[in-house]
Design an enzyme around this catalytic site. Structure first.
Site, PDB file in Angstrom:
ATOM      1  N   ASP A 193       1.624  -0.860 -15.192  1.00 54.33           N
ATOM      2  CA  ASP A 193       2.777  -1.732 -15.033  1.00 54.33           C
ATOM      3  C   ASP A 193       4.062  -0.912 -14.900  1.00 54.33           C
ATOM      4  O   ASP A 193       4.203   0.151 -15.512  1.00 54.33           O
ATOM      5  CB  ASP A 193       2.865  -2.646 -16.268  1.00 54.33           C
ATOM      6  CG  ASP A 193       4.048  -3.581 -16.233  1.00 54.33           C
ATOM      7  OD1 ASP A 193       4.070  -4.460 -15.357  1.00 54.33           O
ATOM      8  OD2 ASP A 193       4.952  -3.430 -17.087  1.00 54.33           O
ATOM      9  N   PHE A 194       5.018  -1.400 -14.106  1.00 52.56           N
ATOM     10  CA  PHE A 194       6.366  -0.846 -13.982  1.00 52.56           C
ATOM     11  C   PHE A 194       6.362   0.689 -13.921  1.00 52.56           C
ATOM     12  O   PHE A 194       6.973   1.371 -14.742  1.00 52.56           O
ATOM     13  CB  PHE A 194       7.252  -1.332 -15.139  1.00 52.56           C
ATOM     14  CG  PHE A 194       8.728  -1.087 -14.912  1.00 52.56           C
ATOM     15  CD1 PHE A 194       9.425  -1.848 -13.974  1.00 52.56           C
ATOM     16  CD2 PHE A 194       9.414  -0.119 -15.617  1.00 52.56           C
ATOM     17  CE1 PHE A 194      10.787  -1.616 -13.755  1.00 52.56           C
ATOM     18  CE2 PHE A 194      10.769   0.119 -15.411  1.00 52.56           C
ATOM     19  CZ  PHE A 194      11.457  -0.638 -14.468  1.00 52.56           C
ATOM     20  N   GLU A 218       1.920  -0.309 -10.112  1.00 50.94           N
ATOM     21  CA  GLU A 218       2.931  -1.226  -9.600  1.00 50.94           C
ATOM     22  C   GLU A 218       4.218  -0.434  -9.373  1.00 50.94           C
ATOM     23  O   GLU A 218       5.026  -0.248 -10.283  1.00 50.94           O
ATOM     24  CB  GLU A 218       3.187  -2.360 -10.614  1.00 50.94           C
ATOM     25  CG  GLU A 218       4.262  -3.336 -10.145  1.00 50.94           C
ATOM     26  CD  GLU A 218       4.944  -4.083 -11.283  1.00 50.94           C
ATOM     27  OE1 GLU A 218       5.371  -5.221 -11.057  1.00 50.94           O
ATOM     28  OE2 GLU A 218       5.072  -3.513 -12.393  1.00 50.94           O
ATOM     29  N   GLN A 241       7.438   5.100   2.486  1.00 51.60           N
ATOM     30  CA  GLN A 241       7.385   6.521   2.137  1.00 51.60           C
ATOM     31  C   GLN A 241       7.582   6.720   0.642  1.00 51.60           C
ATOM     32  O   GLN A 241       6.960   7.593   0.036  1.00 51.60           O
ATOM     33  CB  GLN A 241       8.437   7.305   2.913  1.00 51.60           C
ATOM     34  CG  GLN A 241       8.329   8.816   2.723  1.00 51.60           C
ATOM     35  CD  GLN A 241       7.021   9.382   3.248  1.00 51.60           C
ATOM     36  OE1 GLN A 241       6.708   9.227   4.426  1.00 51.60           O
ATOM     37  NE2 GLN A 241       6.251  10.032   2.385  1.00 51.60           N
ATOM     38  N   TRP A 290      -1.738   5.312   4.556  1.00 50.66           N
ATOM     39  CA  TRP A 290      -2.726   5.815   3.582  1.00 50.66           C
ATOM     40  C   TRP A 290      -3.563   4.639   3.099  1.00 50.66           C
ATOM     41  O   TRP A 290      -3.464   4.209   1.950  1.00 50.66           O
ATOM     42  CB  TRP A 290      -2.008   6.493   2.406  1.00 50.66           C
ATOM     43  CG  TRP A 290      -2.870   7.476   1.656  1.00 50.66           C
ATOM     44  CD1 TRP A 290      -4.223   7.637   1.729  1.00 50.66           C
ATOM     45  CD2 TRP A 290      -2.406   8.446   0.682  1.00 50.66           C
ATOM     46  NE1 TRP A 290      -4.637   8.634   0.880  1.00 50.66           N
ATOM     47  CE2 TRP A 290      -3.552   9.149   0.234  1.00 50.66           C
ATOM     48  CE3 TRP A 290      -1.162   8.762   0.162  1.00 50.66           C
ATOM     49  CZ2 TRP A 290      -3.471  10.161  -0.720  1.00 50.66           C
ATOM     50  CZ3 TRP A 290      -1.086   9.768  -0.788  1.00 50.66           C
ATOM     51  CH2 TRP A 290      -2.218  10.466  -1.218  1.00 50.66           C
ATOM     52  N   ASP A 302       4.461 -12.091 -10.768  1.00 49.11           N
ATOM     53  CA  ASP A 302       5.914 -11.918 -10.724  1.00 49.11           C
ATOM     54  C   ASP A 302       6.517 -12.524  -9.459  1.00 49.11           C
ATOM     55  O   ASP A 302       7.503 -13.258  -9.511  1.00 49.11           O
ATOM     56  CB  ASP A 302       6.285 -10.432 -10.769  1.00 49.11           C
ATOM     57  CG  ASP A 302       6.027  -9.796 -12.118  1.00 49.11           C
ATOM     58  OD1 ASP A 302       6.244 -10.472 -13.146  1.00 49.11           O
ATOM     59  OD2 ASP A 302       5.603  -8.632 -12.158  1.00 49.11           O
TER      60      ASP A 302
END
Length: 393
Positions: A193-194, A218, A241, A290, A302
């Site tokens: 997360d985050f 994430e 990127q 990729w 979210d």
């Protein structure tokens, strides 16, 4: 109940890529939304495992399992207490056991950017962890968020103590906890997360030491928009990127959610399907650069659900996430035709209301209102629905 989420640099990456994502045939199911904590969720999910397995999902992303100050699980406190608003430890163990029996892996939502303290530190903030396992003091908290640790290696998550991952004792404790989740609890995959909140090199270390079978991060920041009307830019190379760089800094060990593709796709379906081919003729998101590390999705807890921070247009959901029976059929076609994350994509036509492509010369597909079908008679219609169709040979 949840969402379907499906996840090159080049062939020389293959050996490293395959260390985590075994064959590029992963299909991840997010098995919760922002309201799931209001129900006996582990028991509800246990009843869904057979269907998920039969549909072909390889991994199921579960909500954060630890005790938390917020019902949803994203303000963790006692990392070793797995009684949560989603159910008891016993109910969680029953769910994980059933998933194991059906050969569906369980993905833990790993929230390690921040942690809520139990007692006040010297500055009056709750940034000590007395009386619970992993009883850190203020040195485990970044100086940017009121602790005595070092400066954060990423963005600050406001209002709560942010964990200082530069501290060796912190990393040691987190690694022990991740190994416990893997070996003792029964999780096999991790979602971080985050991840903008701490350096990617720490994710690399955590994966190397705890050895999840599959890991995804994430890394969510804003796409590129231009004034005065702030329409989404056609070229999102700068945005993707940044995600590519984050993946690279994990040593390629962690995949990332393809927020670039989500941002482009939800504008493209509004009559701008030309956005789905970049200037090089490739898909315009992370999956174009990729693909074996790109985990595509159109909605999560979210962006959608009752939070709705960045929602996909609801009247176009069928083009991105068809419903249960259609999902199962598309997954079956994907499996039968051996389509995977490294399958080649040749984009044939794009316009305001049409996108068509050939995948691995095995599948042909189109989305949009525009009329289109492959010209070669050996292509046979496999499935069609609201503004989409798939053909195979």
């Amino acid at each position: 109940m949840g969402q379907m989420i499906s996840g090159d640099k080049s062939d020389e990456q293959t050996a490293r890529d395959d260390g985590i994502i075994k064959n590029g045939r992963e299909i991840l199911f997010q098995a919760f939304n922002w309201e799931s904590n209001k129900h006996n969720w582990w028991s509800i999910l246990e009843e869904k495992v057979t269907d998920l397995a039969e549909s072909g999902f390889t991994s199921v992303w579960l909500p954060p399992p630890t005790q938390s100050l917020s019902r949803e699980g994203y303000l963790p406190q006692n990392l070793y207490c797995l009684d949560s608003c989603y159910g008891s430890l016993h109910e969680l163990k029953l769910l994980l056991h059933k998933m194991s029996e059906h050969n569906v892996r369980a993905m833990a939502d790993v929230v390690i950017n921040h942690r809520i303290g139990t007692t006040q530190g010297s500055n009056g903030m709750y940034n000590r962890y007395d009386g619970i396992p992993v009883s850190w003091d203020e040195h485990a908290v970044t100086s940017c968020s009121g602790g005595k640790g070092n400066k954060s290696t990423g963005d600050n998550f406001d209002g709560v103590p942010n964990i200082d991952h530069t501290q060796p004792f912190v990393r040691k404790d987190i690694i022990e906890w991740l190994i416990w989740l893997r070996k003792s609890v029964g999780f096999q995959d991790f979602r971080f997360d985050f991840t903008k909140g701490y350096a990617a090199k720490f994710v690399k270390e955590y994966i190397e030491e705890s050895k999840p079978l599959f890991a995804v991060g994430e890394y969510w920041d804003s796409c590129e928009y231009s004034p005065p009307d702030y329409r989404l830019n056609y070229n999102q190379d700068i945005h993707r990127q940044r995600i590519i760089n984050w993946i690279d800094n994990t040593g390629g060990l962690c995949a990332a959610f393809d927020f670039t593709t989500k941002g482009i796709l939800q504008e493209a379906v509004k009559g701008e399907l030309w956005r789905l081919r970049d200037s090089e003729g490739k898909p315009p998101g992370v999956m174009g650069w990729w693909p074996s590390r790109s985990v595509t999705f159109i909605e999560n807890h979210d962006t959608g659900s009752t939070q709705g921070h960045w929602p996909f247009p609801s009247d176009h959901i069928m083009e991105g996430v068809p419903l249960h029976d259609e999902i199962a059929k598309l997954m079956q076609i994907r499996k039968c035709q051996d389509i995977h994350s490294r399958s080649s994509i040749k984009i044939l036509e794009v316009g305001s209301d049409l996108y068509s492509a050939i995948i691995d010369d095995k599948l042909c597909m189109k989305i949009g209102d525009g009329s289109w079908c492959p010209s070669d008679p050996e292509w046979r219609l496999a499935v069609s629905g609201d503004r989409y169709a798939v053909w195979h040979k």
